[in-house]
Design a protein around this motif. Sequence first.
Motif: not given
Length: 279
Positions: A95-102, A164-165, A183-191, A194-203
């Motif tokens: 959770a922390i790494g995903t927010v920071v990386g985004t 990925q971002i 808004s920036h939050p909408r672009i980051m976390f809604r668009h 979701p398309n950047a998490l594949t590698a993180s989920i496998v890892f």
Amino acid sequence: MAAPRGKRSRRIAGLPAPLVAGLGLLALFLLLALSADLIAPYDPIFQDAAARLAPPSFAHPFGTDNFGRDILSRAIFAVRIDLQLAILGVVFPFAIGTVVGTIAGYFGGLVDTVFMRIVDVVLAFPFLVLMLAIITILGPGLQSFFIAMALVGWVSYARLVRAQILVLKTSDFAVAARSLGFSHPRIMFRHLLPNALTASIVFAMSDCVLVLLSGAAISYLGLGVQPPAAEWGIMVAEGQGFIARAWWISAFPGLAIVALAFAFSLVADGLGELLGQRT
């Protein structure tokens, strides 16, 4: 993109066989954790002096330890703690790494530089050494382990998501979202996210193996879960002094660690194949 011909594993119900096998093993461990009170033949902390160091038998299938406690019962109850170690020890860093990386990947510039320098500082220290230092400061225990994992483990996820971002923020759909005034939050976390998490989920599934082994190692050193709680790393440590005449004290908990780590590895391999075919 389809997997190369000849490299695709067998499939069961449309899913990769490693994924099905890994999920099956994890389901078995989860069942043991939820029904430990019903399945375990003895209280995990009950001491029977008359049965000290008893070898595997019908009464004690996995034998007993130097306090006369049933190894099978302790190994079953230990599933609860070790599953927590493996899963929660990944959830917080994820959770922390995903927010920071985004945030770092999306804004770039000074924000990216600051976050990535923090990542470099954390990576400059050996993982286990830094974990031990933090737990020593906070004091031994399960809570200290989770805090240490959160403070150390997030960097890998931050780097993965950031990479990925950086690619996705220049794509057509991201440019269109900015043109529409989102808004920036909408672009980051809604668009983007979701398309950047594949590698993180496998890892993350692979990381469960590292976290499980780290938790067992720290408990083995006496800085993790504290006795008399049943935890596989503690059980291995307790049997170290009796390995020559009572091998079962350490052997069965050690095999349990290997089995759970193998289950997470299978899930990671299966997810990698499944998600890779969809990208």
